[in-house]
Scaffold this motif. Structure first.
Motif, PDB file in Angstrom:
ATOM      1  N   LEU A  37     -39.388 -42.071 -41.551  1.00  0.00           N
ATOM      2  CA  LEU A  37     -39.757 -42.259 -40.523  1.00  0.00           C
ATOM      3  C   LEU A  37     -38.469 -41.943 -39.507  1.00  0.00           C
ATOM      4  N   SER A  38     -38.274 -41.297 -38.210  1.00  0.00           N
ATOM      5  CA  SER A  38     -37.465 -41.636 -37.609  1.00  0.00           C
ATOM      6  C   SER A  38     -37.786 -42.089 -35.987  1.00  0.00           C
ATOM      7  N   PRO A  39     -36.915 -42.759 -35.767  1.00  0.00           N
ATOM      8  CA  PRO A  39     -37.545 -43.402 -34.323  1.00  0.00           C
ATOM      9  C   PRO A  39     -36.471 -42.765 -33.678  1.00  0.00           C
ATOM     10  N   SER A  40     -37.112 -41.975 -33.673  1.00  0.00           N
ATOM     11  CA  SER A  40     -35.490 -40.844 -32.472  1.00  0.00           C
ATOM     12  C   SER A  40     -36.415 -40.662 -30.946  1.00  0.00           C
ATOM     13  N   GLY A  41     -38.119 -41.528 -30.826  1.00  0.00           N
ATOM     14  CA  GLY A  41     -38.266 -40.685 -29.853  1.00  0.00           C
ATOM     15  C   GLY A  41     -39.730 -41.466 -30.001  1.00  0.00           C
ATOM     16  N   PRO A  42     -41.000 -41.251 -29.194  1.00  0.00           N
ATOM     17  CA  PRO A  42     -41.986 -41.357 -29.688  1.00  0.00           C
ATOM     18  C   PRO A  42     -42.647 -40.795 -30.966  1.00  0.00           C
ATOM     19  N   SER A  73     -38.984 -45.877 -44.718  1.00  0.00           N
ATOM     20  CA  SER A  73     -37.591 -45.708 -44.447  1.00  0.00           C
ATOM     21  C   SER A  73     -37.696 -45.985 -42.847  1.00  0.00           C
ATOM     22  N   TRP A  74     -37.208 -46.445 -42.495  1.00  0.00           N
ATOM     23  CA  TRP A  74     -36.626 -46.444 -41.301  1.00  0.00           C
ATOM     24  C   TRP A  74     -34.991 -45.665 -40.354  1.00  0.00           C
ATOM     25  N   ASP A  75     -35.668 -44.423 -40.217  1.00  0.00           N
ATOM     26  CA  ASP A  75     -34.508 -43.545 -40.357  1.00  0.00           C
ATOM     27  C   ASP A  75     -33.752 -43.574 -39.025  1.00  0.00           C
ATOM     28  N   ASP A  76     -33.125 -44.949 -39.206  1.00  0.00           N
ATOM     29  CA  ASP A  76     -32.876 -45.713 -37.483  1.00  0.00           C
ATOM     30  C   ASP A  76     -30.902 -46.099 -37.506  1.00  0.00           C
ATOM     31  N   ALA A 111     -38.527 -54.082 -23.545  1.00  0.00           N
ATOM     32  CA  ALA A 111     -38.693 -55.159 -24.391  1.00  0.00           C
ATOM     33  C   ALA A 111     -37.793 -55.473 -25.571  1.00  0.00           C
ATOM     34  N   TYR A 112     -37.370 -54.816 -26.337  1.00  0.00           N
ATOM     35  CA  TYR A 112     -36.025 -54.503 -27.680  1.00  0.00           C
ATOM     36  C   TYR A 112     -34.960 -53.891 -27.569  1.00  0.00           C
ATOM     37  N   PRO A 113     -34.741 -54.624 -27.764  1.00  0.00           N
ATOM     38  CA  PRO A 113     -32.757 -54.491 -28.402  1.00  0.00           C
ATOM     39  C   PRO A 113     -31.911 -53.285 -27.882  1.00  0.00           C
ATOM     40  N   ASN A 114     -32.631 -52.523 -28.962  1.00  0.00           N
ATOM     41  CA  ASN A 114     -32.623 -50.659 -28.754  1.00  0.00           C
ATOM     42  C   ASN A 114     -33.228 -49.643 -29.450  1.00  0.00           C
ATOM     43  N   TRP A 115     -32.245 -49.061 -29.222  1.00  0.00           N
ATOM     44  CA  TRP A 115     -33.322 -47.261 -28.687  1.00  0.00           C
ATOM     45  C   TRP A 115     -34.455 -47.324 -30.092  1.00  0.00           C
ATOM     46  N   ALA A 116     -34.351 -46.761 -31.358  1.00  0.00           N
ATOM     47  CA  ALA A 116     -34.644 -47.316 -32.084  1.00  0.00           C
ATOM     48  C   ALA A 116     -36.305 -48.666 -32.854  1.00  0.00           C
ATOM     49  N   GLU A 117     -35.810 -49.876 -32.271  1.00  0.00           N
ATOM     50  CA  GLU A 117     -36.792 -50.640 -32.129  1.00  0.00           C
ATOM     51  C   GLU A 117     -37.670 -50.542 -30.947  1.00  0.00           C
ATOM     52  N   HIS A 118     -37.140 -50.280 -30.425  1.00  0.00           N
ATOM     53  CA  HIS A 118     -38.319 -49.506 -29.318  1.00  0.00           C
ATOM     54  C   HIS A 118     -39.230 -48.686 -29.694  1.00  0.00           C
ATOM     55  N   PHE A 119     -38.790 -47.608 -30.452  1.00  0.00           N
ATOM     56  CA  PHE A 119     -40.128 -46.923 -30.588  1.00  0.00           C
ATOM     57  C   PHE A 119     -41.145 -46.901 -32.045  1.00  0.00           C
ATOM     58  N   LYS A 120     -39.388 -47.806 -32.550  1.00  0.00           N
ATOM     59  CA  LYS A 120     -40.320 -48.304 -33.826  1.00  0.00           C
ATOM     60  C   LYS A 120     -41.965 -49.670 -33.934  1.00  0.00           C
ATOM     61  N   ALA A 121     -41.411 -50.068 -32.619  1.00  0.00           N
ATOM     62  CA  ALA A 121     -42.281 -51.131 -32.732  1.00  0.00           C
ATOM     63  C   ALA A 121     -43.769 -50.431 -32.250  1.00  0.00           C
ATOM     64  N   ALA A 122     -43.731 -49.419 -31.550  1.00  0.00           N
ATOM     65  CA  ALA A 122     -45.257 -49.191 -31.269  1.00  0.00           C
ATOM     66  C   ALA A 122     -46.266 -48.542 -32.601  1.00  0.00           C
ATOM     67  N   MET A 123     -45.125 -47.659 -33.367  1.00  0.00           N
ATOM     68  CA  MET A 123     -45.916 -47.207 -34.581  1.00  0.00           C
ATOM     69  C   MET A 123     -45.964 -48.274 -35.370  1.00  0.00           C
ATOM     70  N   CYS A 124     -44.929 -49.238 -35.912  1.00  0.00           N
ATOM     71  CA  CYS A 124     -45.597 -50.461 -36.078  1.00  0.00           C
ATOM     72  C   CYS A 124     -47.009 -51.356 -36.080  1.00  0.00           C
ATOM     73  N   GLU A 125     -47.022 -51.515 -34.510  1.00  0.00           N
ATOM     74  CA  GLU A 125     -48.453 -51.678 -33.919  1.00  0.00           C
ATOM     75  C   GLU A 125     -50.107 -50.472 -34.516  1.00  0.00           C
ATOM     76  N   ALA A 126     -49.491 -49.511 -34.407  1.00  0.00           N
ATOM     77  CA  ALA A 126     -50.618 -48.666 -34.709  1.00  0.00           C
ATOM     78  C   ALA A 126     -51.144 -48.636 -36.219  1.00  0.00           C
ATOM     79  N   LEU A 127     -49.670 -48.912 -36.722  1.00  0.00           N
ATOM     80  CA  LEU A 127     -49.986 -48.781 -38.618  1.00  0.00           C
ATOM     81  C   LEU A 127     -50.324 -50.190 -38.543  1.00  0.00           C
ATOM     82  N   ALA A 128     -50.703 -51.381 -38.301  1.00  0.00           N
ATOM     83  CA  ALA A 128     -51.221 -53.188 -38.392  1.00  0.00           C
ATOM     84  C   ALA A 128     -52.695 -52.361 -38.459  1.00  0.00           C
ATOM     85  N   GLU A 129     -52.798 -52.018 -37.259  1.00  0.00           N
ATOM     86  CA  GLU A 129     -54.920 -51.208 -36.448  1.00  0.00           C
ATOM     87  C   GLU A 129     -55.297 -51.247 -37.676  1.00  0.00           C
TER      88      GLU A 129
END
Length: 573
Positions: A37-42, A73-76, A111-129
């Motif tokens: 997954l590439s966290p290049s956006g939503p 693989s997070w293609d960050d 709240a995230y340190p960079n672009w990749a972490e910002h968009f990665k976080a929303a996906m991680c939350e959804a995958l956990a649910e």
């Protein structure tokens, strides 16, 4: 002893194939399934298929008692390509194009340190649910820690061989490249791999072909050209076309760059020992990353290509503009606000990867939930077809156990109607829900959650204002005054039966029965075409008197929601 599956669905068939292949390639080792997954956006609902396909297969393998790893693989460490339309981002982000995604600032207010972490976080939350178990790998961390150093040096040493493989495809008229991890805002396309839309294959430059791209030591961008490389010393010289910076580095100790996508992907297959990884439909095109990667992994990295089914597009139906808060691309998080995790899992589990499907944000979600509830009751009584039962099982639970569920799953359309009429008023909502089935009343809204909350969110964000239900405050005296004896008689029959029929089933019998009784038939008579016309006219009259429109929520639900006293008042009784 690993169990054999008794299922006959697509997931089970892939699991059989993957287990057999793993035993042939790497007996005794954990079986590796992979997603990128590439966290290049939503990260949208099309991208989710890239995760759900291997997740379902890995989960089936795990259920059978095998050790399995699902890598994401997070293609960050991919380059930042374009500025998407998302909140907190303006045109000033253009200055970061060409930098690694982890070097780009997050959207304003994040709240995230960079672009990749910002968009990665929303996906991680959804995958956990959704109960998706995986091992996440940051490509930024892998490259900058030198994890792939030997592979990078090996690829550079064999650059002429790689160039020859790529050269077989350069002469062909291949279709225009698509983004390999799509961020297409018009279609939720499941496209190929996680690499770069505009990434070249490393060709070009006067010094020949190089499969490695450094990020500039001054501006951090990948707008660099390798000018020379020495295999013995590993000295690499490059210049930056953006800022003019240039330097000579030793590649055996330099970690600020990456292999070009068509070499990077097969390198990782070999490095991780990937047995199963799906890819988007455009992989079947000549010169696509999957086709080329198959040759590169065998001939350059002495590895094997994964079993890789092509997966088809995922579309959406009817997402309201008002809720597309992230640039109009619905994400798994958006879907999970209106549907429970098992339902979303089911949409991916019940269709083979090569079958496209749509995810409903419009009225269709009510029908989808009806279908899910019907399947659940068939599974419970043993009448479900084997493949349907298998898809249900994969949706409702994982190898780790059952997913959280609504204790008392009332029909979604009923909950949506009640939420619509009460505007989320808890006391009113509980009153109505407790009257649906007087023999077994709902005693707490917690029994109906989270489904109630999802239905309420759907009503509030996806149903246009003109379709919302607003019950009249006062009777429509003008309309009541123009009614003929037939119409007045129908209202009288309804009002007389309210007390006796005050439950969802009772009111259903009552509203459908009034026109039958007026026609001299029994309330349970089968409807004729003439009777259906009379029923429609009666329903339209009730809707006009209660909500001032010809249509609305199901009448039995609406009557319960309005309450007997208010119904009597509005119907002139």
């Amino acid at each position: 002893m690993a169990q054999q599956s008794t299922e006959t669905d697509w997931v089970s068939r892939f699991a059989d194939e993957v287990i057999a292949e793993a035993e042939r390639r790497a007996p005794g080792k954990p079986i590796v399934c992979a997603s990128g997954l590439s966290p290049s956006g939503p990260i949208h609902l099309g991208n989710l298929r890239e995760v759900m396909t291997p997740h379902l297969v890995a989960d089936e393998i795990r259920r059978r008692g095998h050790e399995v790893r699902h890598l994401i693989s997070w293609d960050d460490y991919d380059r930042y390509r374009k500025v998407p339309e998302v909140p907190g981002v303006d045109k000033s982000w253009n200055e970061h194009i060409g930098k690694p995604l982890t070097s780009v600032p997050a959207p304003a207010g994040s709240a995230y340190p960079n672009w990749a972490e910002h968009f990665k976080a929303a996906m991680c939350e959804a995958l956990a649910e959704m109960g998706v178990e995986y091992d996440g790998i940051s490509q930024t961390e892998q490259y900058t820690a030198g994890v792939y150093r030997d592979q990078v040096l090996h690829a550079m040493k064999h650059r002429a061989d790689i160039d020859a493989i790529l050269g077989q495809y350069r002469t062909k008229k291949a279709p225009a490249k698509k983004s390999q991890k799509p961020v297409d805002e018009a279609e939720l396309e499941a496209a190929e791999g996680s690499g770069a839309a505009a990434e070249d294959d490393g060709s070009g430059g006067s010094a020949g072909y190089f499969p490695y791209k450094p990020y500039c030591g001054q501006c951090e961008k990948d707008l660099t050209t390798v000018t020379s490389y020495d295999d013995e010393t590993t000295e690499l010289a490059y210049t930056c076309t953006e800022c003019g910076f240039g330097e000579t580095v030793r590649l055996n100790e330099f970690n600020r760059g990456k292999l070009v996508w068509k070499v990077d992907w097969p390198m990782r297959w070999a490095y991780e020992g990937v047995i199963f990884e799906p890819s988007g439909v455009d992989h079947s095109s000549p010169g696509s990353s999957f086709v080329v990667g198959g040759q590169i992994v065998r001939q350059i990295f002495d590895g094997a290509q994964p079993i890789g089914p092509m997966y088809a597009f995922v579309g959406i139906s009817g997402m309201a503009k008002m809720s597309s808060s992230r640039g109009g691309v619905p994400t798994p998080g958006d879907a999970l606000k209106i549907m429970e995790a098992p339902l979303l899992r089911w949409l991916y589990a019940r269709r083979k990867p090569n079958q496209s499907f749509k995810i409903a944000f419009d009225q269709e979600i009510q029908r989808l939930y009806d279908e899910w509830d019907k399947l659940e009751s068939k599974v419970a009584d043993g009448s479900a077809l084997p493949a349907d039962a298998a898809a249900y099982s994969r949706a409702a639970r994982t190898a780790a156990g059952e997913l959280p569920r609504t204790p008392r799953p009332l029909p979604y359309r009923t909950l949506a109607s009640v939420a619509d009429i009460t505007a989320g008023h808890d006391e009113q909502t509980l009153r109505i829900l407790s009257e649906l089935d007087p023999d077994s009343p709902v005693t707490s809204l917690d029994e109906t959650r989270p489904r109630l909350d999802k239905a309420e969110y759907w009503i509030n964000t996806q149903v246009p204002a003109e379709q919302r239900t607003i019950v009249r405050d006062q009777p429509d005296e003008e309309l009541l005054g123009t009614l003929d004896e037939q119409a007045r008689g129908s209202l009288r029959l309804l009002l007389e039966g309210l007390d006796e029929h005050w439950s969802l089933d009772g009111l259903t019998t009552l509203v459908y029965g009034v026109p039958k009784v007026q026609a001299g038939l029994e309330p349970d008579a089968k409807p004729t075409p003439e009777l259906k016309v009379a029923q429609r006219a009666f329903f339209a009259l009730l809707y006009q008197l209660l909500v001032g429109r010809d249509t609305g929520p199901r009448l039995p639900t609406l009557l319960l929601a309005v309450g007997a006293d208010r119904v009597r008042k509005l119907l002139g009784g």
